[in-house]
Design a protein around this motif. Sequence first.
Motif, PDB file in Angstrom:
ATOM      1  N   HIS A 151       0.530  -1.198  -0.020  1.00 35.33           N
ATOM      2  CA  HIS A 151       0.024  -0.024  -0.120  1.00 35.33           C
ATOM      3  C   HIS A 151       0.899   1.393   0.193  1.00 35.33           C
ATOM      4  O   HIS A 151       0.494   2.372  -0.751  1.00 35.33           O
ATOM      5  N   ALA A 152       1.849   1.218   0.764  1.00 31.69           N
ATOM      6  CA  ALA A 152       2.983   2.385   0.770  1.00 31.69           C
ATOM      7  C   ALA A 152       3.670   2.561  -0.631  1.00 31.69           C
ATOM      8  O   ALA A 152       4.296   3.515  -0.762  1.00 31.69           O
ATOM      9  N   ASN A 153       3.510   1.696  -1.385  1.00 26.49           N
ATOM     10  CA  ASN A 153       4.507   1.882  -2.791  1.00 26.49           C
ATOM     11  C   ASN A 153       3.582   1.647  -3.981  1.00 26.49           C
ATOM     12  O   ASN A 153       3.882   1.187  -4.926  1.00 26.49           O
ATOM     13  N   ILE A 154       2.256   1.949  -3.723  1.00 24.20           N
ATOM     14  CA  ILE A 154       1.248   1.710  -4.764  1.00 24.20           C
ATOM     15  C   ILE A 154       1.583   2.369  -6.056  1.00 24.20           C
ATOM     16  O   ILE A 154       1.760   1.954  -7.387  1.00 24.20           O
ATOM     17  N   TYR A 155       2.100   3.686  -5.825  1.00 26.51           N
ATOM     18  CA  TYR A 155       2.326   4.709  -7.114  1.00 26.51           C
ATOM     19  C   TYR A 155       3.671   4.094  -7.743  1.00 26.51           C
ATOM     20  O   TYR A 155       3.773   4.165  -9.075  1.00 26.51           O
ATOM     21  N   GLN A 156       4.564   3.919  -6.861  1.00 25.57           N
ATOM     22  CA  GLN A 156       5.762   3.285  -7.673  1.00 25.57           C
ATOM     23  C   GLN A 156       5.552   1.993  -8.349  1.00 25.57           C
ATOM     24  O   GLN A 156       6.113   1.802  -9.481  1.00 25.57           O
ATOM     25  N   MET A 174      10.759  -5.170  -7.948  1.00 29.63           N
ATOM     26  CA  MET A 174      11.481  -5.975  -6.785  1.00 29.63           C
ATOM     27  C   MET A 174      12.530  -4.564  -6.379  1.00 29.63           C
ATOM     28  O   MET A 174      12.641  -4.747  -5.312  1.00 29.63           O
ATOM     29  N   THR A 175      13.138  -3.836  -7.257  1.00 31.80           N
ATOM     30  CA  THR A 175      13.953  -2.757  -6.756  1.00 31.80           C
ATOM     31  C   THR A 175      13.399  -1.844  -5.960  1.00 31.80           C
ATOM     32  O   THR A 175      13.870  -1.399  -4.962  1.00 31.80           O
ATOM     33  N   ALA A 176      12.236  -1.328  -6.366  1.00 37.87           N
ATOM     34  CA  ALA A 176      11.615  -0.319  -5.598  1.00 37.87           C
ATOM     35  C   ALA A 176      11.014  -0.886  -4.086  1.00 37.87           C
ATOM     36  O   ALA A 176      11.327  -0.289  -3.117  1.00 37.87           O
TER      37      ALA A 176
END
Length: 1229
Positions: free
Chosen positions: A686-691, A702-704
């Motif tokens: 959820h914290a990385n949805i946009y990335q 995977m890197t993100a």
Amino acid sequence: MWVIPEDVLLAGALWITERANPYFILQRRKGHGDGGGGLAGLLVGTLDVVLDSSARMAPYRILYQTPDSVVYWIIAHGTSRKEITEHWEWLEHNLLQTLSIFENENDITTFVKGKVQGIIAEYNKNHDVKEDDDTDKFKEASSKFRKLFGMPEEEKLVNYYSCSYWKGKVPRQGWMYLSINHLCFYSYLLGKEVKLVVRWADITQLEKSATLLLPDVIKVSTRAKEHLFSVFLNINETFKLAEQLANIAMRQLLDNKGFEQDRSLPKLKKKSPQKVSALKRDLDARAKSERYRALFRLPKDEKLDGHTDCTLWTPFNKMHILGQMFVSTNYICFTSKEETLCSLIIPLREVTIVEKADSSNVLPSPLSISTKNRMTFLFANLKDRDFLVQRISDFLQQTTSKIYLERELTGSLNNVERAFNLNDNSVPTATEALMTMYRRRSPEEFNPKLAKEFLKEQAWKNHFTEYGEGVCMYRTEKTKELVLKGIPEGMRGELWLLFSGAVNEMTTHPGYYEDLVEKSMGKYNLATEEIERDLHRSLPEHPAFQNEMGIAALRRVLTAYAFRNPNIGYCQAMNIVTSVLLLYAKEEEAFWLLVALCERMLPDYYNTRVVGALVDQGVFEELAREYVPQLYDCMQDLGVISTISLSWFLTLFLSVMPFESAVVVMDCFFYDGIKVIFQLALSVLHANIYQLLGCKDDGEAMTALGRYLDSVTNKDSTLPPIPHLHSLLTDNGDPHPEVDIFKLVSSSYEKFGSIRADVIEQMRFKQRLRVIQTIEDATKRNVVRTIVTETAFSIDELEELFVLFKAEHLTSCYWGGSSNPTERHDPSLPYLEQYRIDVEQFKGLFNLLFPWANGVHSDPLALRFFRLLDENGDGLINFREFINGLGVLCHGDLTEKLKLLYKTHVLPGEFTQILIGDVKGFVCLFVCFLSLWVKTKSKLFTVKKLKTPDYHQYLKMWNQESKPNRENTKALPKLNQSQFIELCKTLYSMFSEDVAEQELYHATATVTSLLLEMGEVGKLFSSFGRRDHNQEDRSEPGLCRRATPEARDLGDVFIPAGPENKSSSCEQGKRVEGSEEELPPMQDIKLEDSSPKDTGTSSVMLISDDDTSVSSYSVLSAGSHEMDEKLQCEDISDDTVLVRSNSGSNSKGIHRPRSAALHDRRLPHSTSIDKDWAITFEQFLASVLTEHALVLYFEKPVDVAALITNAKNVSKVGRPLLSTSDYEISTSG
């Protein structure tokens, strides 16, 4: 069968009377038997099925009635006319005359009822019938279930439910039967019958759904078809039971843990109106115990005895909290109705006093329990307090005796050790947590972080003072808040033990770990090799594992667990988790924490196929679809979820987060279980949805995620910074902004804290079906891929055969076999070895699939095949060995088939490096023998030109084949007489149902006679040197031979005469022909002069009792040995074969030839076997090639598809149909 007499009011309703006398009536149910009863019969049959009366109504019954009474008594019923007729005849012969003596009808009734009950009691006594807890109605339903679906007694029915089965677009009302291994359905409506049998192990999906048209539907999916059931009276109960049975089947596929009924359940009261079976009660009790253990983190063997509503007085807030008390063998537990309000665990080993307090209006039926640490717990509002106190007292007494016994054993062992100084070389174990050894703290290092750590410790100490300390502490929302803020470094080991429940197992198993370490020291296996390889990869960045002390402790814990649980042994990722446990807990504590992780908190995670992690990966995908739907499709396209979840779950984020942050995750995990890992994983996504939505491939995603997790920090940690291995491997891009671990955990509880543990278990079941069936399919594909190049079977055929092979294994697991199922199925072995079958299972498949399975000798031939295919002699064969044997019969050429048949008749142990004579020697001998037949023009043989296949070409092909495989050919030993007899029996049994049966019998008779003569020739040549030597030392003018009993049994023996005995003979040779039966068994037989120059006959024959049949005795001419070197294979033309003439046989009518008597004769005693007599494979092959009928039979193509289809559909007595997944039959009545 006789039944306890029951009264019947309407004797004629729906029944037809077939026999009657003054006291008894035999009736048949309408709709059963000949004629079917017309429309009335159809209606009765339909009503029986729909209303469940068919379970109680056998088609035949016997009623008792006195002449003046209107009440009838049913005293017997039967499923067949034969059974009921036997009962009727017994009544007529034994009771009818006696009843006429009585004057009072009441006395007659009492006598008849007492007699029937006596018969039942006597039957139960003689047949050792054990009294069970099932009701009569359920027993009748079980009997009907076994009859309808052909199930054996071992297949236990659990329960049955009324429902509708959707066959196409038409619902069929009937009954669903749920047994331990199968789901079955039966329907009979207006003459149309539907049967369905599905094996639980074949179910790929089981789900409950609702649609607009069908509000309550259970969908059962297999690889072949979907089945829909609806209109349940209690769909929730049905679905839960189906889930439980499917779970048991999956467990059996996974680790061979089959179902064993618990016989210790309390019995139901007699005359219970419920139809619940003992098995159903057992399964319900298991389900409750599993939920109970999961809720309170109790050992795996703890069984729930019962639970009751009550209130608990909580001194910390001065309230009576409503909840439930649970009582089991070793624990008393409590949980509030509001889940997070309060929970309590009281081990009985800690209890000192259990007493009933005085009741009052404020506190009705109170119960006080005191513990060793001076805590007192007050329960009230108990419904059956006296019974509860008695149960607790019983369990407490058992617990006390166990403690005393353990103390005595431990004390005696310590005394022995001190007496013999065994402790001098005791196993060294780490008595402190490794973190305390490597934490170097000086006073000047005191800083705000340490101050915060000190405040945390004080908060926990205050909590212990208010809520209690140790196992018996009150666990409340306050406890959870303290955990989420982080457990102090010095308390981690203690609280991990407490919250995980590992403290209970460690306390009840004193000395267990030390014994295990001592037993495992110096032992080496595959697990220890893998452990040694991974020891130095376990937190190498931490100083505790950069020296031998930490490495040795890790080695001992992992090796001890591998020996405790060989089914798991060792799995990658266990080393990382265990190394963290060792940092915060003592060595023994770390071991029990590892036990709790592997066996309870993360079930099936750490086995060879990481099934548990794959299951939770599927659960995580479902949760992601529900909670982050905007991201789910993107993640599925990238394939990231399956990649990230395994490493996150297997190592509890230890391998992807900085160490000081990951231990906070473990704090929460030990307190709240697996839901914490799911919440945290969803929070990271959820914290990385946009990335993630902007990523183009899985590598970028995977890197993100890797950068984000590397940035998770624990600012409160007092540990020195430890370089994180994962961060060292990432690229040199801009670092992600720091993320506070406590904020991340708190956020996960806020956003995804609604995920419930019971919901996760429900989702796990669904995914477990999918994962295990996917693994089974992968196993099948790998096995087929491995052997497809070694056989002529197609991939589809191999897959079908593998399913049948596996089904035979499963069937024997269900209903027993001659070997342990654990030996035959080991998921840790290579794919080809995972499923193996023993000889009894092989016999079943042999009769279904092998073309030579025919006649009464199928089982002996199957046993011979099994011994031949069992290359390592362990009594089990794998799929490759099975296919090797079947492939020869289905796709091999004539030579391969005959070679296989020949080898199966070599006794076990003889098929080794036994060498036969040189092939050239055999060819010369054989050609010599054939040439003499042609040149002497005996009455037995004629030379004919036939339009037959080119058998000479077969000899050439065999000759070419034998050149490169000379050693293989010479490895075939000779057959002695007893083995030859068995070979003959096999040949005669193979043609019992063939269209050319009579022709094949005659051909076999010819071949066997020919081989008998060849054996005698070989016997003569093998003993020539010895005879010559004997004759030089003796002055006997001739050579006499004895005819053995086997010779007469086998259709006469070849008796040659040497060149020296042309004019001499034995005295007994002057007996009259036809008087053979007067000779003693070992009487010498005279051989007359025999020469190729004789004009009448080339040899003297011993004539049998039958004047019209010519014996197969023959001799070589006196000068035949001079021609041996001159004869070559080319002497016989390509299109010439030798054929036995039928001058002595009766060709009229269909009959078996006289030589076929071999098939029915018993094997002669070993002492009477002629040890010098033998034949070779080359002789056997060449003899068969002379018979066109046999060549056609062995060259006949085999329809593999037809064999497989037949095997899938054939029903064998006492077991269900072997099918790929399910069996369905629909017939119209």
